[in-house]
Design an enzyme around this catalytic site. Structure first.
Site, PDB file in Angstrom:
ATOM      1  N   LYS A 114       0.914  -1.164  -0.007  1.00  0.00           N
ATOM      2  CA  LYS A 114       0.058   0.124   0.140  1.00  0.00           C
ATOM      3  C   LYS A 114       0.723   1.321   0.075  1.00  0.00           C
ATOM      4  CE  LYS A 114      -4.461  -1.712   2.006  1.00  0.00           C
ATOM      5  NZ  LYS A 114      -5.406  -1.580   3.090  1.00  0.00           N
ATOM      6  N   LYS A 197      -9.706 -10.755  -8.179  1.00  0.00           N
ATOM      7  CA  LYS A 197     -10.806 -10.926  -7.307  1.00  0.00           C
ATOM      8  C   LYS A 197     -11.559  -9.720  -7.339  1.00  0.00           C
ATOM      9  CE  LYS A 197      -9.762  -8.758  -2.708  1.00  0.00           C
ATOM     10  NZ  LYS A 197      -9.826  -9.155  -1.389  1.00  0.00           N
ATOM     11  N   LYS A 200     -13.237  -3.366  -5.055  1.00  0.00           N
ATOM     12  CA  LYS A 200     -14.208  -1.958  -5.497  1.00  0.00           C
ATOM     13  C   LYS A 200     -13.522  -1.334  -6.485  1.00  0.00           C
ATOM     14  CE  LYS A 200     -13.191  -1.708  -0.722  1.00  0.00           C
ATOM     15  NZ  LYS A 200     -13.591  -2.175   0.449  1.00  0.00           N
TER      16      LYS A 200
HETATM   17  P1  ADP Z   1     -12.099  -5.363  -0.700  1.00  0.00           P
HETATM   18  O1  ADP Z   1     -11.357  -6.334  -0.971  1.00  0.00           O
HETATM   19  O2  ADP Z   1     -12.998  -5.414  -1.881  1.00  0.00           O
HETATM   20  O3  ADP Z   1     -11.234  -4.112  -0.539  1.00  0.00           O
HETATM   21  P2  ADP Z   1     -12.227  -5.824   1.879  1.00  0.00           P
HETATM   22  O4  ADP Z   1     -10.847  -5.914   1.822  1.00  0.00           O
HETATM   23  O5  ADP Z   1     -12.769  -4.547   2.757  1.00  0.00           O
HETATM   24  O6  ADP Z   1     -12.843  -5.553   0.569  1.00  0.00           O
HETATM   25  O7  ADP Z   1     -12.707  -7.230   2.588  1.00  0.00           O
HETATM   26  C1  ADP Z   1     -13.713  -7.425   3.251  1.00  0.00           C
HETATM   27  C2  ADP Z   1     -13.821  -8.756   3.524  1.00  0.00           C
HETATM   28  O8  ADP Z   1     -14.609  -9.542   2.235  1.00  0.00           O
HETATM   29  C3  ADP Z   1     -12.901  -9.649   3.678  1.00  0.00           C
HETATM   30  O9  ADP Z   1     -12.864 -10.691   4.695  1.00  0.00           O
HETATM   31  C4  ADP Z   1     -12.246 -10.077   2.367  1.00  0.00           C
HETATM   32  O10 ADP Z   1     -11.822 -11.423   2.695  1.00  0.00           O
HETATM   33  C5  ADP Z   1     -13.736 -10.320   1.860  1.00  0.00           C
HETATM   34  N1  ADP Z   1     -13.675 -10.250   0.462  1.00  0.00           N
HETATM   35  C6  ADP Z   1     -13.258  -9.311  -0.485  1.00  0.00           C
HETATM   36  N2  ADP Z   1     -13.416  -9.351  -1.706  1.00  0.00           N
HETATM   37  C7  ADP Z   1     -13.657 -10.636  -1.974  1.00  0.00           C
HETATM   38  C8  ADP Z   1     -13.801 -11.602  -2.931  1.00  0.00           C
HETATM   39  N3  ADP Z   1     -13.699 -11.076  -4.270  1.00  0.00           N
HETATM   40  N4  ADP Z   1     -14.164 -12.903  -2.807  1.00  0.00           N
HETATM   41  C9  ADP Z   1     -14.359 -13.490  -1.574  1.00  0.00           C
HETATM   42  N5  ADP Z   1     -14.162 -12.771  -0.409  1.00  0.00           N
HETATM   43  C10 ADP Z   1     -13.896 -11.079  -0.701  1.00  0.00           C
HETATM   44 NA    NA Z   2      -8.891  -6.996   1.016  1.00  0.00          NA
END
Ligand code: ADP
Ligand code: NA
Length: 328
Positions: A114, A197, A200
């Site tokens: 990051k 994956k 956002k």
């Molecule tokens: P992002 O990855 O969109 O930034 P976060 O990091 O805030 O979202 O993730 C919040 C939760 O959702 C975490 O437990 C993460 O492992 C899960 N998560 C996020 N994206 C995915 C995905 N594409 N598939 C499965 N789980 C996910």
């Molecule tokens: Na994440």
């Protein structure tokens, strides 16, 4: 009463959770309410490690809580709260910062990722100490288990190391948390790039739980599929179709094998049209429920205040013991 305890948090950094958040995390939070003593928090303190807008953060924190409730977190069973309402989090975090080595914290790969390609003066110290605050989040509740994805493993290791170090220097104070590997977690991929994956950053590839259902169905219908025409689960050669099948299976409870059978001889268009409807059927009532929580802000505040009070009862006990041991 003596159910194993679980702590998990989610950041209020988007206007809506997406299907990946639900199928990869929140759905398991809901299931664990049955088998564990669950503490779930909206980690707004973590959301200010990067530049943010205060009004937007406030709004997103409320909407995040409303979504968790709408998706099935039951405030009578789980302790649902907002992190900033429990001042013990930053209080314990300071102690943990003093337990952590600078080199140790510097090795966190998420920070390295990051902070890469940025002038270091633009990177906050908070982003650097973020995993230590995360350790405090977990240790305050004496959590036995933390559901973690691959990207959070290193942070959980740090949490265990800090807890162990504190315990051996000052006497047993913290439970060492273990990673809770959830079965049936679907990893959901981007609809436009099914090798990445769902996250956002790329709107067309992400289904948001709070977006216009018609738009969501359209995103599914426009999902990238693969060469060939057979509907089979094959992540290697057919990542697009496989992703659609995982989403379909996770939302309906039908097995992938049954779906393959049902779509035998049919085309990608049929699958995408049907899955679009499945997604619409899933998000429409969730949205109505979110709206009803947001329409009654006083009630939502009351509910979150109650959660924070319950969380504090546990957190304050751990903090008092920690301070006493440290010599305060
Ligand atoms: P992002 O990855 O969109 O930034 P976060 O990091 O805030 O979202 O993730 C919040 C939760 O959702 C975490 O437990 C993460 O492992 C899960 N998560 C996020 N994206 C995915 C995905 N594409 N598939 C499965 N789980 C996910
Ligand atoms: Na994440």
């Amino acid at each position: 009463q003596s159910l194993p305890r679980v702590l998990s948090g989610i950041q209020p950094t988007a206007d809506s959770f997406h299907l990946g958040n639900y199928l990869g995390a929140i759905r398991q939070w809901v299931a664990m309410q049955e088998t564990h003593d669950t503490f779930y928090c909206v980690v707004d303190l973590h959301a200010i490690t990067v530049e943010h807008d205060p009004e937007l953060l406030r709004q997103r924190t409320r909407v995040s809580a409303a979504q968790l409730l709408a998706l099935g977190i039951d405030p009578d069973r789980a302790t649902l709260f907002v992190q900033s309402q429990v001042p013990e989090h930053p209080q314990l975090s300071w102690v943990m910062e003093c337990m952590a080595g600078f080199g140790e914290a510097s090795r966190m790969t998420q920070f390295k990722d990051k902070s890469a390609r940025q002038a270091l003066d633009r990177v906050s110290v908070g982003l650097f100490t973020y995993p230590v605050l995360q350790a405090a989040d977990i240790l305050l509740y004496q959590a036995n288990f933390v559901p973690v994805g691959e990207d959070q493993r290193q942070h959980l290791e740090l949490t265990r190391d800090l807890a162990q170090r504190f315990n051996s220097r000052f006497g047993r104070t913290f439970t060492l948390p273990e990673a809770y590997i959830v079965k049936d977690t679907a990893k959901i991929f981007d609809l436009q790039d099914p090798t990445a994956k769902m996250s956002k950053s790329v709107p067309a590839g992400v289904v948001e739980l709070l977006e216009d259902p018609k738009k969501a169905a359209k995103k599914i219908r426009s999902a990238v599929t693969d060469t060939g025409r057979e509907i089979v689960y094959d992540t290697e050669n057919k990542p697009g179709v496989s992703n659609l099948l995982s989403i379909y299976s996770a939302l309906t409870g039908k097995s992938v094998a049954d779906l393959e059978k049902a779509y035998d001889g049919r085309g990608y268009g049929d699958l995408k049209k049907d899955l679009g409807e499945v997604v619409v059927d899933f998000i429409t009532p969730v949205q109505a429920s979110v709206r009803s929580y947001l329409d009654d802000p006083a009630e939502l505040d009351k509910l979150l205040a109650k959660g924070a009070e319950r969380a504090r009862a546990v957190a304050a006990k751990t903090l008092a013991q920690t301070y006493e041991r440290v010599g305060f």
